[in-house]
Scaffold this active site. Sequence first.
Site, short mmCIF file in Angstrom:
data_model
loop_
_atom_site.label_atom_id
_atom_site.label_comp_id
_atom_site.label_asym_id
_atom_site.label_seq_id
_atom_site.Cartn_x
_atom_site.Cartn_y
_atom_site.Cartn_z
N LYS A 88 -10.32 32.94 55.09
CA LYS A 88 -9.59 32.68 53.85
C LYS A 88 -10.58 32.15 52.81
O LYS A 88 -11.29 31.16 53.04
CB LYS A 88 -8.50 31.64 54.13
O1 G3P Z 1 0.31 29.00 51.62
C1 G3P Z 1 -0.14 28.08 50.68
C2 G3P Z 1 0.63 26.84 50.85
O2 G3P Z 1 0.24 26.12 51.97
C3 G3P Z 1 0.73 25.98 49.65
O3 G3P Z 1 2.02 25.53 49.69
O4 G3P Z 1 3.88 24.11 49.09
O5 G3P Z 1 1.52 23.23 48.97
O6 G3P Z 1 2.34 24.90 47.32
P1 G3P Z 1 2.46 24.37 48.71
#
Ligand code: G3P
Length: 219
Positions: A88
């Site tokens: 990634k």
């Molecule tokens: O897949 C990306 C994710 O982990 C980010 O999620 O909820 O932190 O925006 P969030």
Amino acid sequence: MKFFIDTANLNDIKEAKDLGILDGVTTNPSLMAKEKITGKSAIFAHYKAICDIVEDGDVSAEVIATDFDGIIKEGLELAKISDNIVVKVPMIKDGIKAISWFTANDIRTNCTLVFSAGQAILAAKAGATYLSPFVGRVDDITWDGIQLIEEIAGIYSMQGYMTEILAASIRTPLHIVQAAKAGADVVTCPLSSIMGLLNHPLTDIGLQKFLEDHNKGNK
Ligand code: G3P
């Protein structure tokens, strides 16, 4: 649409795996820190544990380096952990350069922190295996994350790009349904959003009635 779980929590990964619907896992440095996994050897061992649970699914492991040489070095080390690993890489200049290099060297990549169609085109040109537009974080600033997925899906289909759209930063069961309708190839979400898909009050009422009727007839 493939289902990935967005976590580094081994119990949540096992629970999704047991449902029989798990196609892979995505992680990021924040998710690893949330599980208190620190230090290179612990982090690598944790990735290996995730790969062992997932068996034949893809597991995204994120590089920390932000310069080309560092990203390549780290990506090669991560890719050696298991065939499941997808490297990634953040959507930055050296990241795109590294994705092009990984593509040329048959190493699969997930281009992360994507917030625009322009970035999506660049990642596809570099040959990224997956593209991660962050739906929830776009919504957080009152733009429309699902509309972004739709826009990218339209461009990729028109241009014949092979990069798979991995809708990330998914926060709710509704996001999952909307991502499917918008043309995402993959959705990655917390276990709670996957489990939320199960719920419908008419299912509960209907099941209760079926069981009551069965029990009446079988007294
Ligand atoms: O897949 C990306 C994710 O982990 C980010 O999620 O909820 O932190 O925006 P969030």
